[in-house]
Scaffold this motif. Sequence first.
Motif, PDB file in Angstrom:
ATOM      1  N   ARG A 234       0.848  -1.200   0.000  1.00  0.00           N
ATOM      2  CA  ARG A 234       0.000   0.000   0.000  1.00  0.00           C
ATOM      3  C   ARG A 234       0.884   1.251   0.000  1.00  0.00           C
ATOM      4  O   ARG A 234       1.606   1.513   0.971  1.00  0.00           O
ATOM      5  CB  ARG A 234      -0.908  -0.037   1.232  1.00  0.00           C
ATOM      6  N   ASP A 235       0.834   1.950  -1.105  1.00  0.00           N
ATOM      7  CA  ASP A 235       1.513   3.254  -1.213  1.00  0.00           C
ATOM      8  C   ASP A 235       2.983   3.196  -0.812  1.00  0.00           C
ATOM      9  O   ASP A 235       3.455   3.963   0.037  1.00  0.00           O
ATOM     10  CB  ASP A 235       0.780   4.306  -0.359  1.00  0.00           C
ATOM     11  N   GLY A 236       3.721   2.254  -1.409  1.00  0.00           N
ATOM     12  CA  GLY A 236       5.161   2.194  -1.201  1.00  0.00           C
ATOM     13  C   GLY A 236       5.612   1.461   0.044  1.00  0.00           C
ATOM     14  O   GLY A 236       6.805   1.384   0.339  1.00  0.00           O
ATOM     15  N   LYS A 237       4.674   0.899   0.797  1.00  0.00           N
ATOM     16  CA  LYS A 237       5.014   0.123   1.993  1.00  0.00           C
ATOM     17  C   LYS A 237       4.339  -1.244   1.927  1.00  0.00           C
ATOM     18  O   LYS A 237       3.298  -1.406   1.268  1.00  0.00           O
ATOM     19  CB  LYS A 237       4.578   0.865   3.260  1.00  0.00           C
ATOM     20  N   THR A 238       4.929  -2.216   2.624  1.00  0.00           N
ATOM     21  CA  THR A 238       4.346  -3.561   2.619  1.00  0.00           C
ATOM     22  C   THR A 238       4.450  -4.186   4.006  1.00  0.00           C
ATOM     23  O   THR A 238       5.349  -3.843   4.797  1.00  0.00           O
ATOM     24  CB  THR A 238       5.046  -4.471   1.589  1.00  0.00           C
ATOM     25  N   LYS A 239       3.519  -5.093   4.288  1.00  0.00           N
ATOM     26  CA  LYS A 239       3.532  -5.818   5.560  1.00  0.00           C
ATOM     27  C   LYS A 239       3.087  -7.252   5.320  1.00  0.00           C
ATOM     28  O   LYS A 239       2.185  -7.504   4.518  1.00  0.00           O
ATOM     29  CB  LYS A 239       2.621  -5.140   6.580  1.00  0.00           C
ATOM     30  N   VAL A 240       3.726  -8.186   6.043  1.00  0.00           N
ATOM     31  CA  VAL A 240       3.456  -9.620   5.897  1.00  0.00           C
ATOM     32  C   VAL A 240       3.103 -10.214   7.250  1.00  0.00           C
ATOM     33  O   VAL A 240       3.686  -9.836   8.281  1.00  0.00           O
ATOM     34  CB  VAL A 240       4.690 -10.355   5.315  1.00  0.00           C
TER      35      VAL A 240
ATOM     36  N   ALA B 113       9.706  -0.793   3.205  1.00  0.00           N
ATOM     37  CA  ALA B 113       9.471  -0.055   1.957  1.00  0.00           C
ATOM     38  C   ALA B 113       9.509  -1.020   0.777  1.00  0.00           C
ATOM     39  O   ALA B 113      10.171  -2.066   0.825  1.00  0.00           O
ATOM     40  CB  ALA B 113      10.535   1.022   1.783  1.00  0.00           C
ATOM     41  N   THR B 114       8.767  -0.699  -0.297  1.00  0.00           N
ATOM     42  CA  THR B 114       8.724  -1.554  -1.484  1.00  0.00           C
ATOM     43  C   THR B 114       8.374  -0.718  -2.703  1.00  0.00           C
ATOM     44  O   THR B 114       7.756   0.352  -2.583  1.00  0.00           O
ATOM     45  CB  THR B 114       7.684  -2.687  -1.330  1.00  0.00           C
ATOM     46  N   ASP B 115       8.781  -1.207  -3.874  1.00  0.00           N
ATOM     47  CA  ASP B 115       8.380  -0.536  -5.111  1.00  0.00           C
ATOM     48  C   ASP B 115       7.316  -1.346  -5.866  1.00  0.00           C
ATOM     49  O   ASP B 115       7.010  -1.060  -7.024  1.00  0.00           O
ATOM     50  CB  ASP B 115       9.596  -0.288  -6.009  1.00  0.00           C
ATOM     51  N   GLU B 116       6.748  -2.354  -5.191  1.00  0.00           N
ATOM     52  CA  GLU B 116       5.689  -3.168  -5.802  1.00  0.00           C
ATOM     53  C   GLU B 116       4.395  -2.357  -5.929  1.00  0.00           C
ATOM     54  O   GLU B 116       4.165  -1.396  -5.187  1.00  0.00           O
ATOM     55  CB  GLU B 116       5.407  -4.420  -4.956  1.00  0.00           C
ATOM     56  N   ALA B 117       3.536  -2.793  -6.861  1.00  0.00           N
ATOM     57  CA  ALA B 117       2.233  -2.142  -7.045  1.00  0.00           C
ATOM     58  C   ALA B 117       1.307  -2.503  -5.892  1.00  0.00           C
ATOM     59  O   ALA B 117       1.414  -3.582  -5.287  1.00  0.00           O
ATOM     60  CB  ALA B 117       1.615  -2.590  -8.370  1.00  0.00           C
ATOM     61  N   ASN B 118       0.383  -1.585  -5.583  1.00  0.00           N
ATOM     62  CA  ASN B 118      -0.592  -1.831  -4.512  1.00  0.00           C
ATOM     63  C   ASN B 118      -1.357  -3.132  -4.756  1.00  0.00           C
ATOM     64  O   ASN B 118      -1.566  -3.552  -5.895  1.00  0.00           O
ATOM     65  CB  ASN B 118      -1.597  -0.679  -4.443  1.00  0.00           C
ATOM     66  N   GLY B 119      -1.821  -3.725  -3.651  1.00  0.00           N
ATOM     67  CA  GLY B 119      -2.635  -4.929  -3.756  1.00  0.00           C
ATOM     68  C   GLY B 119      -2.399  -5.868  -2.593  1.00  0.00           C
ATOM     69  O   GLY B 119      -1.685  -5.540  -1.634  1.00  0.00           O
ATOM     70  N   THR B 120      -3.014  -7.031  -2.682  1.00  0.00           N
ATOM     71  CA  THR B 120      -2.919  -8.043  -1.624  1.00  0.00           C
ATOM     72  C   THR B 120      -2.475  -9.362  -2.230  1.00  0.00           C
ATOM     73  O   THR B 120      -2.962  -9.758  -3.295  1.00  0.00           O
ATOM     74  CB  THR B 120      -4.283  -8.226  -0.921  1.00  0.00           C
TER      75      THR B 120
END
Length: 632
Positions: free
Chosen positions: A138-144, A160-167
């Motif tokens: 979500r908006d440049g950040k990720t959580k697992v 931080a991540t450069d992946e596209a938003n989503g689940t």
Amino acid sequence: MAEAKEKNMFDYTEDSIRSLDWKEHIRLRPGMYIGKLGDGSSPDDGIYVLIKEVLDNCIDEHTMGYGKQIEIKIDDKSVTIRDYGRGIPLGKVVDVVSKINTGAKYDSKAFQKSVGLNGVGTKAVNALSNYFRVQSVRDGKTKVAEFEKGNLKKEHKETATDEANGTLVTFIPDDTVFKNFHFIHEYLDSQLWNYCYLNAGLIINFNGKKYVSKNGLLDLLQRKTNEDEIRYPIVHLKGEDIELAFTHNNDYGEDLYSFVNGQYTTQGGTHQQAFREAFVKVVRDFYKKDYDAADIRGSICAAISVRVQEPVFESQTKTKLGSLNVYENGPSMKNFVLEFLARELDNFLHRNATIAEALKKRIEQSERERKELAGIKKLANERAKKANLHNKKLRDCKVHLNDEPPAKNKEEFIALQNNSTIFITEGDSASGSITKARSVDTQAVFSLRGKPLNCFGLTKKIVYENEEFNLLQHALNIEDGMDGLRYNRIVIATDADVDGMHIRLLLMTFFLQFFPDLVKRGHVYILETPLFRVRNKQETIYCYDETEKKAAVKKLGSKPEITRFKGLGEISPKEFEAFITEDGIKLQPVILEQGDHIQALLEYFMGKNTQERQEFIINNLKIELDLIEEAV
């Protein structure tokens, strides 16, 4: 004695009351959340519901305008699903998949016409998986977060991540709940196409295969029908929150596909019933003739999709719609569908005289066929009624699919109904073994006299003229449609020899010719029984093919005793019991693949194109060298 009774009464204390947390309840009563368990051989088995629950969230995101693509990968027993929606808010990643009554869908503004409204779906997947991993971007950040059987094992920190938003969700179903499970990709293929038909423009990638539909329900019916067999071009009508496509063909029965908010309602519901009634009324009004409802709907192939605000389903698995209204304080489902058809279908028929004439001819043909059958049908039903009093062909069970569940122990009774099975056997020896080994609660046996008639190309008159077909029809209770079907599984149990294979073909021809919905709805199976028994004094192994036999011989060593079963009658009832219990039964479903057309299939396999079939067999003949070596 009186003292014992008094003591038992006072045993009911605070300690007797037990509260289950969310995951314990789901694991103790999985049927409440995902329907039946199963091993994957049936399209409504729980492992497919797990996939659907995760996918429904992806579809809801797409419906809200976020994410045009979904990626699915199944590697053996591991499932990974990635959408490109908004992503779960990072602070709620754990809560959304592990706390009942947590989710965005309680806010009607966020999910006005969502599939899942109670926030249970992904929690059930989590609780029923050996391993469950959820990742939100979500908006440049990720959580697992990672779980095992619903228990949180590791909550990763935000990065931080450069992946596209989503689940992204990965899970492995718990093999102690779903015993010996396997995914049948044809079932998933059908499920994914339905999602695309209902969401034109959505792209789903499944194990490298791309699914996309441009024309919605029109595309669905084009795949479900054969252009050469339909009586008039498919009629496609769209309105606000409703879409409809229909045509008539030459098959028997009604072929209906109904959907609510993108959810395939396999058991229909208020929207499907509203369509059936409204279609009859509009057609009668248009032609100004009181046609019989069965003649109007006979041979119809139709799909209807509606969008409903806060839909009410009759179970968590959402296979039957119970909503009476489309919107809060809005029109009833019946009036909503009727008003749409009265306006759109009536206008269409007035503007398309050729299609209106073709529809009229199809209805009047059904009317003639029904009247021709009336006389013989009455005599046949009287014979069947007498035969049923002393029907030696049918050894019935106690619980049937169409029984009304009792108020008490309803859940357990429904589970038994899902297991209700009729075995169709050849000859007395096979039926004798199954009858002695079966469960009298849920398993019935119907014994054939010999090879049934090849009924391809014959009219339904033969169902009543042929005593065996007529008795089978009555045993199944399908003369007037699928609503009264008495068994959830119709299992063809024949020997694995040439004659047995021929009987299988003849029975499948009977079902596809006259009762295709039995196959289309996933009720027909082939019983797999072992071909070999390999044993020594310490162990017995049953093998279903040559590969398993070789592995058993290698395992037992020292030249074990090998028995080749030539027929079901050679397997003792005690042995047979292990092969038809719910834990041990192996069933091969009879599946119509997307794009398969019944009449074309039957023409090829059961018609008079002998030379074409002969060439196919010669060109595709495989010689089992291992069997030749054994014979030598």
